[in-house]
Design an enzyme around this catalytic site. Structure first.
Site, PDB file in Angstrom:
ATOM      1  N   HIS A  47      17.226 -13.154  10.282  1.00  0.00           N
ATOM      2  CA  HIS A  47      17.210 -11.615  10.160  1.00  0.00           C
ATOM      3  C   HIS A  47      17.970 -10.755  11.308  1.00  0.00           C
ATOM      4  O   HIS A  47      17.809  -9.596  11.460  1.00  0.00           O
ATOM      5  CB  HIS A  47      15.562 -11.405  10.698  1.00  0.00           C
ATOM      6  CG  HIS A  47      15.236 -11.686  12.000  1.00  0.00           C
ATOM      7  ND1 HIS A  47      15.155 -13.248  12.179  1.00  0.00           N
ATOM      8  CD2 HIS A  47      14.792 -11.274  13.261  1.00  0.00           C
ATOM      9  CE1 HIS A  47      14.938 -13.379  13.524  1.00  0.00           C
ATOM     10  NE2 HIS A  47      14.899 -12.261  14.096  1.00  0.00           N
ATOM     11  N   ASP A  48      18.667 -11.920  12.088  1.00  0.00           N
ATOM     12  CA  ASP A  48      19.801 -11.199  12.936  1.00  0.00           C
ATOM     13  C   ASP A  48      21.023 -10.992  12.693  1.00  0.00           C
ATOM     14  O   ASP A  48      21.875 -10.756  13.600  1.00  0.00           O
ATOM     15  CB  ASP A  48      19.563 -11.991  14.458  1.00  0.00           C
ATOM     16  CG  ASP A  48      18.140 -11.799  15.126  1.00  0.00           C
ATOM     17  OD1 ASP A  48      17.687 -10.827  14.893  1.00  0.00           O
ATOM     18  OD2 ASP A  48      17.704 -12.801  15.781  1.00  0.00           O
ATOM     19  N   ASP A  73       5.984 -17.239  14.468  1.00  0.00           N
ATOM     20  CA  ASP A  73       7.222 -16.954  15.557  1.00  0.00           C
ATOM     21  C   ASP A  73       6.442 -17.004  16.731  1.00  0.00           C
ATOM     22  O   ASP A  73       5.555 -16.376  17.065  1.00  0.00           O
ATOM     23  CB  ASP A  73       7.687 -15.624  15.278  1.00  0.00           C
ATOM     24  CG  ASP A  73       9.131 -15.561  15.399  1.00  0.00           C
ATOM     25  OD1 ASP A  73       9.660 -15.880  16.594  1.00  0.00           O
ATOM     26  OD2 ASP A  73      10.064 -15.397  14.632  1.00  0.00           O
ATOM     27  N   ASP A 101      11.258 -18.040  19.946  1.00  0.00           N
ATOM     28  CA  ASP A 101      12.338 -17.108  20.176  1.00  0.00           C
ATOM     29  C   ASP A 101      12.886 -17.186  21.471  1.00  0.00           C
ATOM     30  O   ASP A 101      12.361 -17.574  22.523  1.00  0.00           O
ATOM     31  CB  ASP A 101      11.562 -15.603  20.209  1.00  0.00           C
ATOM     32  CG  ASP A 101      12.492 -14.532  20.146  1.00  0.00           C
ATOM     33  OD1 ASP A 101      13.198 -14.514  19.133  1.00  0.00           O
ATOM     34  OD2 ASP A 101      12.393 -13.665  21.057  1.00  0.00           O
ATOM     35  N   ASP A 110       3.174   2.421   1.963  1.00  0.00           N
ATOM     36  CA  ASP A 110       3.790   3.129   3.144  1.00  0.00           C
ATOM     37  C   ASP A 110       5.104   2.980   3.445  1.00  0.00           C
ATOM     38  O   ASP A 110       5.637   3.303   4.506  1.00  0.00           O
ATOM     39  CB  ASP A 110       2.716   3.085   4.243  1.00  0.00           C
ATOM     40  CG  ASP A 110       2.808   1.415   4.712  1.00  0.00           C
ATOM     41  OD1 ASP A 110       3.327   0.716   4.353  1.00  0.00           O
ATOM     42  OD2 ASP A 110       2.129   1.161   5.667  1.00  0.00           O
ATOM     43  N   GLU A 146      14.818 -21.155  18.945  1.00  0.00           N
ATOM     44  CA  GLU A 146      15.989 -20.407  18.635  1.00  0.00           C
ATOM     45  C   GLU A 146      17.161 -20.897  19.889  1.00  0.00           C
ATOM     46  O   GLU A 146      16.763 -20.658  21.016  1.00  0.00           O
ATOM     47  CB  GLU A 146      15.649 -19.048  18.662  1.00  0.00           C
ATOM     48  CG  GLU A 146      17.026 -18.285  18.235  1.00  0.00           C
ATOM     49  CD  GLU A 146      16.837 -16.717  18.828  1.00  0.00           C
ATOM     50  OE1 GLU A 146      17.437 -16.006  18.059  1.00  0.00           O
ATOM     51  OE2 GLU A 146      16.051 -16.432  19.714  1.00  0.00           O
ATOM     52  N   ASN A 203       0.851  -1.174  -0.154  1.00  0.00           N
ATOM     53  CA  ASN A 203      -0.092  -0.033  -0.044  1.00  0.00           C
ATOM     54  C   ASN A 203       0.780   1.096  -0.072  1.00  0.00           C
ATOM     55  O   ASN A 203       0.275   2.504   0.273  1.00  0.00           O
ATOM     56  CB  ASN A 203      -0.835   0.066   1.213  1.00  0.00           C
ATOM     57  CG  ASN A 203      -0.197   0.068   2.636  1.00  0.00           C
ATOM     58  OD1 ASN A 203       0.712  -0.264   2.648  1.00  0.00           O
ATOM     59  ND2 ASN A 203      -1.076   0.191   3.647  1.00  0.00           N
TER      60      ASN A 203
HETATM   61  O1  TEU Z   1      17.084 -13.042  19.199  1.00  0.00           O
HETATM   62  C1  TEU Z   1      17.905 -13.546  20.282  1.00  0.00           C
HETATM   63  C2  TEU Z   1      19.159 -12.980  20.063  1.00  0.00           C
HETATM   64  O2  TEU Z   1      20.113 -13.686  20.901  1.00  0.00           O
HETATM   65  C3  TEU Z   1      19.587 -11.920  19.077  1.00  0.00           C
HETATM   66  O3  TEU Z   1      18.825 -10.804  19.259  1.00  0.00           O
HETATM   67  C4  TEU Z   1      21.091 -11.489  19.214  1.00  0.00           C
HETATM   68  O4  TEU Z   1      20.813  -9.935  18.954  1.00  0.00           O
HETATM   69  C5  TEU Z   1      21.745 -11.831  18.131  1.00  0.00           C
HETATM   70  O5  TEU Z   1      22.172 -13.157  18.390  1.00  0.00           O
HETATM   71  C6  TEU Z   1      23.040 -11.150  18.027  1.00  0.00           C
HETATM   72  O6  TEU Z   1      23.895 -11.255  18.746  1.00  0.00           O
HETATM   73  C7  TEU Z   1      15.702 -13.211  19.022  1.00  0.00           C
HETATM   74  C8  TEU Z   1      15.234 -12.665  17.748  1.00  0.00           C
HETATM   75  O7  TEU Z   1      15.497 -13.304  16.643  1.00  0.00           O
HETATM   76  C9  TEU Z   1      15.578 -11.154  17.678  1.00  0.00           C
HETATM   77  O8  TEU Z   1      14.988 -10.680  16.484  1.00  0.00           O
HETATM   78  C10 TEU Z   1      14.977 -10.323  19.009  1.00  0.00           C
HETATM   79  O9  TEU Z   1      15.530  -9.036  18.883  1.00  0.00           O
HETATM   80  C11 TEU Z   1      15.454 -11.160  20.243  1.00  0.00           C
HETATM   81  O10 TEU Z   1      15.231 -12.486  20.183  1.00  0.00           O
HETATM   82  C12 TEU Z   1      14.433 -10.683  21.325  1.00  0.00           C
HETATM   83  O11 TEU Z   1      13.302 -10.921  20.836  1.00  0.00           O
HETATM   84 CA    CA Z   2       2.651  -1.671   3.776  1.00  0.00          CA
END
Ligand code: TEU
Ligand code: CA
Length: 558
Positions: A328-329, A98, A199, A25, A254, A23
């Protein structure tokens, strides 16, 4: 080895904020996901892991949930969700959500109640402690800078938050809280989802005396103090008994803080806890264990291989692994473990081959299938992640060398993984019609899905072949694993075998040519080339080879 659908599946992770904006944004959303499901079907994946889409004030991009039953406004509505699930079903895609239950948002109604008074019925849903002589209750540090304890003036006590102060930790000792979580899990499962990615699940059981953290050693603190608390297995078994075991689903924890010796305790088929975990050993290879924001040069391939070999052995036939090289981390896998300059395409394929040919369930992180690379972050204004922004404030206060600080963020920031998916060569890479919430990689004219689809030799077409090969050859899924040349810093070579079937993977994970010699006891007589990322003459003998940079070949031996 027990055979099941989730072992044979390929999982694709979507980070919704950065996938596709419907959309204008500038923020990805559920309708955007729906519009791209054909791409996933075309790739041949079976399961989608969706990073959080629940209602959230977005302090940590959805990992701070204010309503577990609601959808984040920016992403859409529950009707959009139902439509997405139905559209996935049509395409034979399963959905894994998640599950973020180590902490909630401070804006969750439970926390709003909890902080009101010491005798509020929700008080005990979180960890509240008195300070010691005006100091916080323990020296625990948040992952996102500063103390893990936040003082709350209303009741003059501190609450625990291992992540930001807007992510208070939930108290799993409280049985009512556990039942609330199980109820919520059933709500989503009853809608027809097929599993959860959990998580920081090893953190849910706390050492209630909050023993001192090793402030100079992040790794040790995580393993010994934050993760694997005394009741962790009891909680996971209860969750399994009350919820998970009632559905035909799959789960992945995780596994932050789980060592190679502990993994099997979480995933052993007799213990009835989780199906798999993500271990993080290879994610630490290029980092200083004492401080994860500090690099230690490049990683060693021998150490990388040892981690996969050790986990393979440790999980044995009772456990199952999850295979990932990015999420994503973390920075992009090609930039981190490959060569994102002259061998971007070759190294993307070489690394992907590792993911799809070891024993375990492979995960593709969005964009890796087209070989996306790290973003050229410059100034602090370019970053979005709360981890960077908090650390920046702290570094300023501590009068650190700010150029050095930015340099390490430029290398390690989680934002590398969060730049928008590159769909085509149109403005904003086809991600949005507006202005994206975070920078779009300038290479999108060259690196995008549309181009990758048209080019026979693209990274994406190689992913498709790998996925197909794994589907056609259960030896790649279930087979035994024998590694050769463990000490080589260039070659990762192993045999996967099941019954009479033998598949040999020869992978030069380096930017230089590498001499290879077929292990003596392997016959080269009958061999069939199944896949390669360079032109290869099928008749060529493989007794000795000079492998080109990031050259990989998969052979069937007879
Ligand atoms: O990640 C946990 C975690 O240990 C990471 O955030 C850490 O920053 C990374 O291993 C780098 O050292 C989970 C999620 O995947 C993350 O996106 C969240 O920020 C975090 O938990 C809190 O929910
Ligand atoms: Ca959007």
């Amino acid at each position: 080895m027990q055979k099941t659908w989730w072992k044979e599946s390929v999982i694709y992770q979507i980070y919704p904020r950065s996938f596709c904006d419907s959309n204008g944004d500038g923020i990805g959303d559920i309708q955007g996901i729906i519009s791209k499901l054909d791409h996933l079907q075309e790739l041949g994946v079976n399961i989608v892991w969706l990073s959080p889409i629940y209602a959230s004030p977005n302090d940590d991009n959805g990992y701070d949930i204010s309503d577990y039953y609601g959808i984040m406004q920016e992403f859409g509505t529950i009707e959009d969700f139902d439509q997405m699930l139905a559209e996935m079903k049509k395409r034979n895609l399963k959905l894994m959500m998640d599950l973020v239950v180590n902490h909630s948002s401070d804006e969750h109604q439970w926390f709003q109640e909890s902080r009101k008074s010491k005798d509020n019925p929700y008080r005990d849903f979180y960890f509240w402690r008195k300070g010691e002589n005006g100091n916080s209750p323990s020296n625990w540090r948040s992952f996102f800078s500063g103390s893990a304890w936040q003082y709350d003036p209303t009741t003059e006590e501190y609450y625990l938050h291992l992540f930001t102060k807007k992510q208070p930790d939930l108290n799993w000792e409280n049985e009512k809280l556990r039942q609330e979580i199980y109820k919520m899990m059933r709500f989503w499962l009853d809608k027809g989802i097929s599993g959860f990615r959990m998580d920081v699940i090893p953190f849910i059981s706390k050492h209630l005396d909050f023993p001192p953290a090793y402030l100079d050693n992040f790794d040790k603190t995580m393993k010994e103090i934050y993760a694997n608390g005394p009741r962790i297995h009891e909680f996971l078994q209860e969750m399994n008994r009350e919820v998970l075991s009632k559905y035909d689903i799959t789960t992945v924890g995780e596994g932050a803080g789980i060592s190679v010796h502990q993994g099997i305790e979480y995933v052993s088929s007799d213990k009835k806890e989780l199906h798999t975990i993500f271990h993080f050993d290879h994610m630490g290879l290029d980092r200083n264990p004492k401080n994860h924001m500090d690099g230690i040069g490049t990683y060693k391939l021998s150490a990388f291989k040892k981690i996969f070999t050790d986990w393979h052995q440790a999980l044995g036939s009772k456990g199952w692994n999850s295979l990932f090289l990015s999420n994503h981390d973390f920075p992009r896998m090609v930039s981190r473990f490959g060569n994102d300059q002259e061998y971007r395409i070759e190294s993307a394929k070489s690394l992907a081959t590792v993911l799809f040919t070891l024993r375990g369930t492979p995960y593709i992180y969005q964009g890796d299938e087209i070989g996306m690379v790290n973003y050229p972050f410059q100034n602090i204004e370019d970053f979005r992640d709360v981890q960077v922004l908090n650390a920046y404030k702290e570094a300023l206060e501590e009068q650190q060398d700010m150029e050095k600080f930015l340099d390490s963020q430029r290398r390690f920031t989680r934002d590398h993984a969060r730049t928008p998916m590159q769909w085509d060569e149109s403005e904003n890479a086809g991600f949005t019609g507006g202005k994206a919430w975070i920078g779009i990689h300038p290479n999108y004219l060259e690196v995008n899905v549309k181009k990758s689809r048209q080019d026979r030799d693209s990274v994406m077409n190689y992913y498709k072949k790998l996925i197909n090969l794994r589907k056609q050859n259960l030896t790649l899924v279930y087979g035994d694993y024998e590694i050769f040349y463990e000490d080589s810093e260039q070659i990762y070579c192993y045999l996967r075998s099941m019954n009479e079937d033998k598949l040999l993977i020869i992978n030069n994970i380096s930017s230089h040519t590498a001499d290879f010699e077929l292990p003596k006891h392997l016959q080269e007589s009958g061999k069939e080339l199944l896949l390669s990322n360079y032109e290869v003459s099928v008749a060529q003998s493989i007794k000795t080879l000079v492998l080109r940079p990031y050259e990989v070949r998969i052979y069937r031996l007879q």
